[in-house]
Design a protein around this motif. Structure first.
Motif, PDB file in Angstrom:
ATOM      1  N   UNK A  67      83.722  40.925   7.312  1.00  0.00           N
ATOM      2  CA  UNK A  67      84.827  40.012   7.607  1.00  0.00           C
ATOM      3  C   UNK A  67      84.393  38.847   8.486  1.00  0.00           C
ATOM      4  N   UNK A  68      83.114  38.767   8.813  1.00  0.00           N
ATOM      5  CA  UNK A  68      82.586  37.667   9.619  1.00  0.00           C
ATOM      6  C   UNK A  68      81.715  36.782   8.731  1.00  0.00           C
ATOM      7  N   UNK A  69      81.732  35.498   9.018  1.00  0.00           N
ATOM      8  CA  UNK A  69      80.909  34.575   8.233  1.00  0.00           C
ATOM      9  C   UNK A  69      79.433  34.990   8.302  1.00  0.00           C
ATOM     10  N   UNK A  70      78.819  35.171   7.134  1.00  0.00           N
ATOM     11  CA  UNK A  70      77.470  35.726   7.063  1.00  0.00           C
ATOM     12  C   UNK A  70      76.435  34.816   7.717  1.00  0.00           C
ATOM     13  N   UNK A  71      76.471  33.538   7.362  1.00  0.00           N
ATOM     14  CA  UNK A  71      75.483  32.609   7.908  1.00  0.00           C
ATOM     15  C   UNK A  71      75.637  32.454   9.414  1.00  0.00           C
ATOM     16  N   UNK A  72      76.894  32.372   9.847  1.00  0.00           N
ATOM     17  CA  UNK A  72      77.146  32.223  11.283  1.00  0.00           C
ATOM     18  C   UNK A  72      76.653  33.444  12.046  1.00  0.00           C
ATOM     19  N   UNK A  73      76.905  34.646  11.517  1.00  0.00           N
ATOM     20  CA  UNK A  73      76.479  35.861  12.194  1.00  0.00           C
ATOM     21  C   UNK A  73      74.956  35.965  12.226  1.00  0.00           C
ATOM     22  N   UNK A  74      74.286  35.557  11.134  1.00  0.00           N
ATOM     23  CA  UNK A  74      72.832  35.596  11.102  1.00  0.00           C
ATOM     24  C   UNK A  74      72.239  34.641  12.147  1.00  0.00           C
ATOM     25  N   UNK A  77      72.733  36.201  15.673  1.00  0.00           N
ATOM     26  CA  UNK A  77      71.838  37.319  15.983  1.00  0.00           C
ATOM     27  C   UNK A  77      70.445  36.812  16.342  1.00  0.00           C
ATOM     28  N   UNK A  78      69.997  35.756  15.655  1.00  0.00           N
ATOM     29  CA  UNK A  78      68.657  35.225  15.902  1.00  0.00           C
ATOM     30  C   UNK A  78      68.603  34.188  17.010  1.00  0.00           C
ATOM     31  N   UNK A  79      69.748  33.818  17.575  1.00  0.00           N
ATOM     32  CA  UNK A  79      69.769  32.788  18.613  1.00  0.00           C
ATOM     33  C   UNK A  79      69.312  33.362  19.950  1.00  0.00           C
ATOM     34  N   UNK A  80      68.906  32.509  20.899  1.00  0.00           N
ATOM     35  CA  UNK A  80      68.528  33.016  22.228  1.00  0.00           C
ATOM     36  C   UNK A  80      69.647  33.772  22.924  1.00  0.00           C
ATOM     37  N   UNK A  81      70.898  33.290  22.752  1.00  0.00           N
ATOM     38  CA  UNK A  81      72.020  33.995  23.378  1.00  0.00           C
ATOM     39  C   UNK A  81      72.196  35.390  22.783  1.00  0.00           C
ATOM     40  N   UNK A  82      72.074  35.487  21.457  1.00  0.00           N
ATOM     41  CA  UNK A  82      72.201  36.799  20.831  1.00  0.00           C
ATOM     42  C   UNK A  82      71.101  37.750  21.255  1.00  0.00           C
ATOM     43  N   UNK A 295      84.056  34.248  22.890  1.00  0.00           N
ATOM     44  CA  UNK A 295      84.956  34.431  21.750  1.00  0.00           C
ATOM     45  C   UNK A 295      86.206  33.567  21.873  1.00  0.00           C
ATOM     46  N   UNK A 296      86.649  33.293  23.100  1.00  0.00           N
ATOM     47  CA  UNK A 296      87.825  32.439  23.275  1.00  0.00           C
ATOM     48  C   UNK A 296      87.542  30.990  22.911  1.00  0.00           C
ATOM     49  N   UNK A 297      86.341  30.521  23.178  1.00  0.00           N
ATOM     50  CA  UNK A 297      86.018  29.107  22.973  1.00  0.00           C
ATOM     51  C   UNK A 297      85.295  28.848  21.656  1.00  0.00           C
ATOM     52  N   UNK A 298      85.104  29.876  20.832  1.00  0.00           N
ATOM     53  CA  UNK A 298      84.495  29.718  19.510  1.00  0.00           C
ATOM     54  C   UNK A 298      85.456  30.253  18.468  1.00  0.00           C
ATOM     55  N   UNK A 299      85.977  29.365  17.645  1.00  0.00           N
ATOM     56  CA  UNK A 299      86.948  29.787  16.635  1.00  0.00           C
ATOM     57  C   UNK A 299      86.333  30.706  15.596  1.00  0.00           C
ATOM     58  N   UNK A 300      85.013  30.599  15.366  1.00  0.00           N
ATOM     59  CA  UNK A 300      84.366  31.418  14.357  1.00  0.00           C
ATOM     60  C   UNK A 300      83.976  32.800  14.860  1.00  0.00           C
ATOM     61  N   UNK A 301      84.148  33.066  16.150  1.00  0.00           N
ATOM     62  CA  UNK A 301      83.759  34.365  16.700  1.00  0.00           C
ATOM     63  C   UNK A 301      84.652  35.457  16.121  1.00  0.00           C
ATOM     64  N   UNK A 302      84.099  36.618  15.787  1.00  0.00           N
ATOM     65  CA  UNK A 302      84.920  37.697  15.217  1.00  0.00           C
ATOM     66  C   UNK A 302      85.878  38.265  16.255  1.00  0.00           C
ATOM     67  N   UNK A 303      87.062  38.699  15.836  1.00  0.00           N
ATOM     68  CA  UNK A 303      88.039  39.247  16.803  1.00  0.00           C
ATOM     69  C   UNK A 303      87.538  40.477  17.552  1.00  0.00           C
ATOM     70  N   UNK A 304      86.620  41.242  16.923  1.00  0.00           N
ATOM     71  CA  UNK A 304      86.137  42.451  17.585  1.00  0.00           C
ATOM     72  C   UNK A 304      85.383  42.134  18.863  1.00  0.00           C
ATOM     73  N   UNK A 305      84.916  40.872  18.998  1.00  0.00           N
ATOM     74  CA  UNK A 305      84.191  40.496  20.208  1.00  0.00           C
ATOM     75  C   UNK A 305      85.083  40.629  21.446  1.00  0.00           C
ATOM     76  N   UNK A 306      86.389  40.387  21.290  1.00  0.00           N
ATOM     77  CA  UNK A 306      87.290  40.540  22.432  1.00  0.00           C
ATOM     78  C   UNK A 306      87.305  41.996  22.912  1.00  0.00           C
ATOM     79  N   UNK A 307      87.405  42.941  21.966  1.00  0.00           N
ATOM     80  CA  UNK A 307      87.410  44.348  22.351  1.00  0.00           C
ATOM     81  C   UNK A 307      86.097  44.779  22.970  1.00  0.00           C
ATOM     82  N   UNK A 308      84.977  44.268  22.421  1.00  0.00           N
ATOM     83  CA  UNK A 308      83.672  44.616  22.981  1.00  0.00           C
ATOM     84  C   UNK A 308      83.543  44.089  24.406  1.00  0.00           C
ATOM     85  N   UNK A 309      84.008  42.874  24.654  1.00  0.00           N
ATOM     86  CA  UNK A 309      83.916  42.311  25.989  1.00  0.00           C
ATOM     87  C   UNK A 309      84.847  42.955  26.996  1.00  0.00           C
ATOM     88  N   UNK A 310      85.961  43.518  26.520  1.00  0.00           N
ATOM     89  CA  UNK A 310      86.910  44.129  27.454  1.00  0.00           C
ATOM     90  C   UNK A 310      86.373  45.409  28.073  1.00  0.00           C
TER      91      UNK A 310
END
Length: 474
Positions: A67-74, A77-82, A295-310
């Motif tokens: 349910x997450x954009x494939x290219x964005x997620x890839x 994952x490979x970014x320095x932040x990820x 996740x709040x400031x990125x519209x493309x972030x998956x909703x599950x990120x909110x639960x993971x961060x909580x």
């Protein structure tokens, strides 16, 4: 006439005992059939874990990635932040193993084995090797299952290739083995024989030989304390048993003043005296704040990120809310500071709420400087942060003043009783952040009302539990 016969044969016979055979007989005498049943129960627990991972874990992870954009997620994952987030997660797992080893290590034989077997002149590494094998196999298996679920989810969602699935599973096994090794090292370091722990830390038998019988008894008693506290719902006994000794800021004293400022200064002094709680809470809150504000400031972030961060936000907030738990432990006693229970609870929440709000604000500011989507949405983001802090305070009110579980709750009821506060915080926090990010005004108002209702519920629990204890004492 003196006899030429030599000494009797019995006088020169040396009795040779095989340690393996001797330990096997001791195992049968002390454990009997229970030892064999324990092995079968371990295998059955691994089978159940594998079954749950296949039935629930893999479909859930796969659905999340699909349910997450494939290219964005890839790219993420490979970014320095990820990579930094992944590294922080691994470091957190290893640090947790180091912390747990001081209280309850991987090698904890039963007390009869410690008193009757380990006191015999046998190799200590051979006498405790079985429990080390249980621990290292279990952690390696759990790490492999977690890695296999994540890797297969990424592969089936076509984010990575099939080769990465095996690589992630292997990485999970290695992390589990490293955590087990650090867990054992921490247990050995917590004992009285520290001089031999760090000489050759890569040799497991040498580390096992440094385990002292008295330290093993202490770890076994800690296991009983933890199990008893978990089964009875009496968390206070566990906190009192494992509270670290105060060695810092012992000469500091509270300055006199009005009740509420004194309570706040008392909580600050408590954190100064327990720097481990301060630092661990800061690390968890910063990690959760970075994930939630990202996740709040990125519209493309998956909703599950909110639960993971909580989850780290809740745990970090709790590390700073020890004063609230102390108030709950002494609930019903006459207040000597001149304020009611609700005012006292609110004062105990002032310091963790301020620190958490500051961490969330700084994380949101960093994301804004890094290109976060703040145009016309700053008020929404700030409202979400304030609601999250209120929700965290309400969740810890429910956790500290949860009372006692019902006698007929059973194991499932006990688990739900423990997880109710954190589950409500994670679910309601994720929903609140998502609806505010998407600009759903009606749903946002409803989420704010739910947060306010949860705050009221927490305060009602404080009042009810106080009156209940006073009526029982009367």
């Amino acid at each position: 006439m003196a006899s030429d016969a030599g000494p009797p044969e019995d006088a020169t016979t040396v009795l040779e005992v095989d340690d393996h055979d001797w330990l096997g007989q001791a195992d049968w005498i002390i454990g009997g059939e229970a030892a064999r049943r324990a092995r079968r129960q371990g295998i059955y627990a691994g089978y159940v874990l594998l079954l749950f991972a296949a039935i629930y874990g893999f479909p859930l992870v796969q659905a999340l990635f699909r349910t997450t954009d494939r290219e964005w997620l890839r790219d993420q994952v490979a970014s320095p932040a990820g990579l930094a987030v992944i590294t922080a997660g691994v470091v957190a797992v290893l640090a947790s193993a180091l912390w747990a080893g001081r209280i309850r290590g991987p090698v904890v034989p039963p007390l009869p084995w410690i008193d009757l077997v380990l006191a015999a002149p046998i190799d200590r590494a051979l006498g405790v090797r079985r429990w080390w094998r249980f621990a290292v196999i279990g952690l390696g298996f759990v790490g492999g299952i977690v890695g296999l679920v994540l890797g297969s989810g990424l592969a089936f969602a076509q984010v990575t290739g099939a080769v990465a699935m095996g690589g992630v599973a292997l990485a999970g096994v290695l992390i589990g083995l490293a955590a087990a090794r650090l867990w054992l090292w921490s247990q050995a370091w917590s004992g009285p024989r520290r001089e031999g722990v760090g000489r050759r830390p890569w040799r497991v038998p040498d580390t096992l030989r440094t385990l002292h019988a008295e330290a093993l008894r202490r770890h076994s008693a800690n296991t009983s304390t933890l199990a008893g506290s978990a089964l009875t719902g009496n968390l206070r006994s566990a906190r009192l048993a494992f509270a670290p000794a105060v060695r810092r800021a012992r000469g500091s004293r509270l300055r006199p003043g009005r009740p509420v400022p004194v309570i706040v200064r008392r909580d600050v002094l408590g954190l100064r005296r327990q720097p481990a709680a301060l630092l661990s809470g800061a690390a968890l809150v910063v990690l959760g704040a970075v994930v939630v504000t990202w996740a709040l400031t990125r519209a493309a972030a998956p909703p599950i990120a909110f639960g993971i961060g909580m989850v780290p936000l809740y745990l970090g907030f709790g590390s700073w809310a020890e004063g609230l738990r102390l108030q709950a432990d002494n609930i019903g006693t006459p207040s000597l500071i001149g304020v009611g229970p609700l005012t006292q609870a609110a004062a105990h929440l002032a310091m963790p709420a301020t620190l958490t709000l500051g961490a969330l604000g700084m994380a949101a500011g960093l994301h804004a400087l890094a290109g976060g989507a703040w145009a016309g949405r700053s008020a929404t983001v700030l409202a979400a942060l304030v609601l999250l802090v209120a929700l965290l305070g309400a969740g810890h009110l429910l956790a500290a003043f949860r009372g006692s579980p019902t006698a007929a709750s059973g194991p499932t009821g006990m688990v739900l009783w423990y997880l109710r506060p954190v589950t409500l915080v994670v679910v309601l926090g994720a929903v609140t952040c998502y609806v505010l990010r998407e600009g759903l005004v009606g749903a946002g108002v409803g989420a704010g009302g739910a947060v306010a209702a949860m705050v009221g519920w927490g305060l009602a629990r404080v009042q009810r539990l106080t009156h209940l204890h006073r009526s029982q004492e009367a």
